[in-house]
Design an enzyme around this catalytic site. Structure first.
Site, mmCIF file in Angstrom:
data_model
loop_
_atom_site.group_PDB
_atom_site.id
_atom_site.type_symbol
_atom_site.label_atom_id
_atom_site.label_comp_id
_atom_site.label_asym_id
_atom_site.label_seq_id
_atom_site.Cartn_x
_atom_site.Cartn_y
_atom_site.Cartn_z
ATOM 1 N N GLU A 175 -27.110 11.204 21.820
ATOM 2 C CA GLU A 175 -26.596 12.587 21.831
ATOM 3 C C GLU A 175 -26.270 12.954 23.270
ATOM 4 O O GLU A 175 -27.091 13.544 23.972
ATOM 5 C CB GLU A 175 -27.651 13.532 21.266
ATOM 6 C CG GLU A 175 -27.768 13.462 19.768
ATOM 7 C CD GLU A 175 -28.823 14.408 19.209
ATOM 8 O OE1 GLU A 175 -29.638 14.954 19.982
ATOM 9 O OE2 GLU A 175 -28.846 14.571 17.979
ATOM 10 N N CYS A 222 -33.261 9.615 20.378
ATOM 11 C CA CYS A 222 -33.631 9.971 21.746
ATOM 12 C C CYS A 222 -34.359 8.855 22.491
ATOM 13 O O CYS A 222 -34.297 8.801 23.712
ATOM 14 C CB CYS A 222 -34.497 11.223 21.725
ATOM 15 S SG CYS A 222 -33.559 12.694 21.291
#
Ligand code: AHR
Length: 655
Positions: free
Chosen positions: A378, A243
């Site tokens: 992601e 992330c």
């Protein structure tokens, strides 16, 4: 009362159907065939790797060996991590470093306290008796009179472990350095700097490094943590996230160009893990970028792994920005694409190019030989492939040899996943990154996940995975389920080319996410049972898959057994991996077709714990570890009995 984990364990055992076994079934030998001559697909040398992200204080306060927190006074509260005493002010006029302009001005007239600064490190500063620590700082005097600074390491009781002095002279910024050798070992010491001469002095980039770093690199990594990575013998090293590549906002995304060049001038960034979980806030969590892209490439080389950088694709974290416009319009994506092209030049380009020259200036004229590049972490929805397509086109045009990795989103199945895989095929990426943080039951049920995968098109990179029990602890249960699941990765090595457990590191006093592969505090580390499973796979990867069958079927959970087989053409060995997730001994009869007659000597590696909740801890780090022994059998039939809750690896000489 049963603990939460033991309930999970009982559930697991029930789901394995052990209660229905008759005594006769329990003693019956399970027969399998291994076909040594039926040499199958190659197992990529990159297959078992590691994924590093700066989460859980994995970089600053962890792998990156710097011991001072907020060394350049650039945190939002510029004195965070420091306890000032006397007259200390933060200034930015005439800075030493343009991109990190803040510095501390210390003024000492006649204060009883004197004037100085005390740094708390990362939940303390870990030092070992007799080892050397390099203190360095940039300083200038405010008037022309010299200033004497006292530099001390103090322990948690405020007792002094070491004292040295620095003489600062001249009104121009200069670098000063002194070595500190503490008298005692202390996990939570502090660094204290005190003015001994009245006057005023400016201090900047105050740094403390162990003299001994991994591979003796300046600005290097913590020796024990670096070695733990090397000991995994990783085929690939994925970095820097996760992330943090995306950032919570596009402004706080990871920008590799901010992480190269002199460390003192790398602008710091918030670490997105400082505020991700409302119940776990870490306002003092920043990225100094002392561990930047040059260091990542160098570390990949030092641990013998192929580097695999991940770059932002023009989207910030989609979890954090649902419904908000946090993506870069397609017509403004060019700088992001240039970042990717420039990174390839930084890694591989000749030293006559702009970025290749920077690599050489930083100490590595030879190329880093980058072959793999991931675009996006992601991501999901059409906004991802729309952007990825432009990257793919530009990279293919300029660097057709680079393998591009796309994402299948944050889930291992479901709408986003089903949408993205065909899109990745359409874009013709080389590998697709899949992530799964799932239950023990999921891991066992998915040992056959790749048996029926499409053999054409992109390969799989299992880029982030870990077995998550309800309490999310690193127990033997999770390691055993991962070992069982990984037989399926290995069996399908034609589809799965890379896999990396996640996350890698966690500071015992400052973690946000668990389970993790390696836990550490300021002085030591603990390798989890999961670490040993990864290591066993990596050290026993082999070069080619060979069939390990029960009848015509792969062994993927029938009677709680999971298995895969490989040969190592380099050493001419057969390697068998067998996992028993049941609570009974299993008698096995392995017909090893193609094995010569006569005696076969080999090695057995066993991971076993009677208690599924067993864990390795700082006080008991060796509770669940692999145990090696020698084995011997005659002919081509290996009859053996394997313990319940166990992971066996055998290596036999084929000659
Ligand atoms: O590994 C922790 C996080 O899990 C990663 O940053 C992210 O990619 C995933 O959601």
């Amino acid at each position: 009362m049963k603990s939460h984990l033991s309930k999970v364990a009982s559930l697991l055992l029930l789901s394995m159907g052990i209660s229905g076994l008759t005594a006769q079934e329990a003693v019956k030998a399970h027969e399998f065939n291994v076909y040594v001559k039926d040499v199958g697909v190659p197992i990529q040398p990159t297959m078992y790797g590691v994924f590093f992200e700066d989460i859980n204080f994995g970089a600053d306060g962890g792998l990156y060996a710097e011991l001072i927190k907020n060394r350049s006074f650039e945190f939002q509260s510029p004195l965070m991590g420091w306890t000032p005493f006397g007259d200390v002010a933060i200034r930015e006029k005439s800075p030493c470093f343009e991109r990190n302009p803040h510095y501390a001005r210390l003024t000492y007239t006649n204060q009883v306290t004197k004037t100085g600064l005390d740094n708390e490190g990362f939940r303390g500063i870990g030092v070992k008796a007799g080892e050397s620590y390099d203190l360095s700082l940039y300083a200038r005097t405010v008037t022309n009179s010299p200033i004497r600074l006292r530099v001390e390491l103090v322990d948690r009781n405020n007792d002094i472990l070491e004292t040295r002095w620095l003489e600062i002279s001249g009104t121009a910024w200069s670098k000063y350095a002194v070595a500190l050798t503490p008298a005692d070992t202390e996990a939570k010491s502090r660094l204290r700097i005190t003015m001994e001469t009245p006057g005023a002095v400016d201090l900047e980039h105050i740094s403390l490094f162990p003299a001994k770093t991994f591979n003796n690199r300046p600005n290097g990594m913590r020796a024990d943590l670096g070695q733990a990575l090397k000991d995994l013998k990783p085929g690939v090293f994925r970095f820097p996230g996760g992330c943090i590549v995306e950032g919570t906002t596009i402004e706080t995304r990871y920008q590799w160009k901010n992480t190269v060049g002199p460390v003192e001038n790398r602008p710091i960034n918030l670490n997105r893990w400082n505020y991700t979980f409302p119940h776990k806030k870490f306002p003092d969590y920043y990225q100094s970028y002392g561990l930047g892209f040059f260091e990542y490439f160098q570390l990949s080389e030092d641990i013998g792994a192929e580097p695999l950088p991940v770059l932002n694709c023009g989207l910030s974290c989609q979890f954090e920005n649902e419904g908000m416009d946090q993506h870069i319009p397609l017509d403004k994506l060019r700088p992001y694409i240039d970042d990717a092209l420039d990174l390839i030049e930084f890694a591989n380009g000749p030293t006559s190019t702009r970025w290749g020259k920077l690599r050489a200036d930083m100490g590595h004229p030879a190329p880093f030989n980058l072959k793999l590049l991931a675009i996006g972490n992601e991501q999901w929805g059409p906004i991802y492939p729309e952007r990825l397509e432009l990257f793919v086109k530009a990279i293919r045009e300029k660097y057709p040899e680079i393998k591009i990795i796309g994402s299948s989103g944050p889930n291992a199945e479901g709408d986003q996943f089903e949408y993205l895989w065909p899109e990745m095929r359409r874009l013709n990426v080389d590998l697709v990154d899949e992530h799964y943080y799932r239950s023990p039951e999921w891991f066992l049920a998915n040992a056959g996940r790749y048996d029926a995968y499409d053999r054409e098109g992109p390969k799989v990179f299992a880029g982030e995975y870990a077995c998550h029990p309800h309490n999310r602890e690193n127990s033997f249960l999770t390691a055993l389920c991962e070992a069982a699941f990984m037989t399926g990765l290995e069996r399908n090595a034609d589809v799965v080319h890379l896999c990396t457990y996640a996350p890698l590191f966690a500071h015992a006093d400052a973690w946000q996410w668990r389970p993790d592969l390696i836990w550490f505090d300021n002085l030591s580390l603990v390798k989890t049972p999961n670490y040993y499973v990864q290591q066993i796979y990596s050290l026993n990867a082999g070069t080619n898959v060979v069939p390990f069958l029960r009848g015509e079927e792969p062994v993927r959970g029938q009677d709680d057994l999971y298995a895969s087989a490989a040969i190592d053409k380099r050493t001419n060995e057969l390697i068998l991996k067998i996992v028993n997730t049941g609570i009974r001994n299993r008698k096995l009869k392995l017909n090893i077709d193609g094995l010569s007659s006569g005696k076969h000597k080999g090695k057995q590696t066993l991971m076993h714990a009677a208690d599924l909740e067993a864990k390795n801890t700082f006080s008991d780090p060796w509770r669940v570890i692999p145990v090696e022994s020698s084995v011997e059998f005659d002919g081509s039939v290996l009859e053996t009995s394997i313990q319940p809750l166990s992971f066996y690896t055998y290596r036999f000489d084929l000659r």
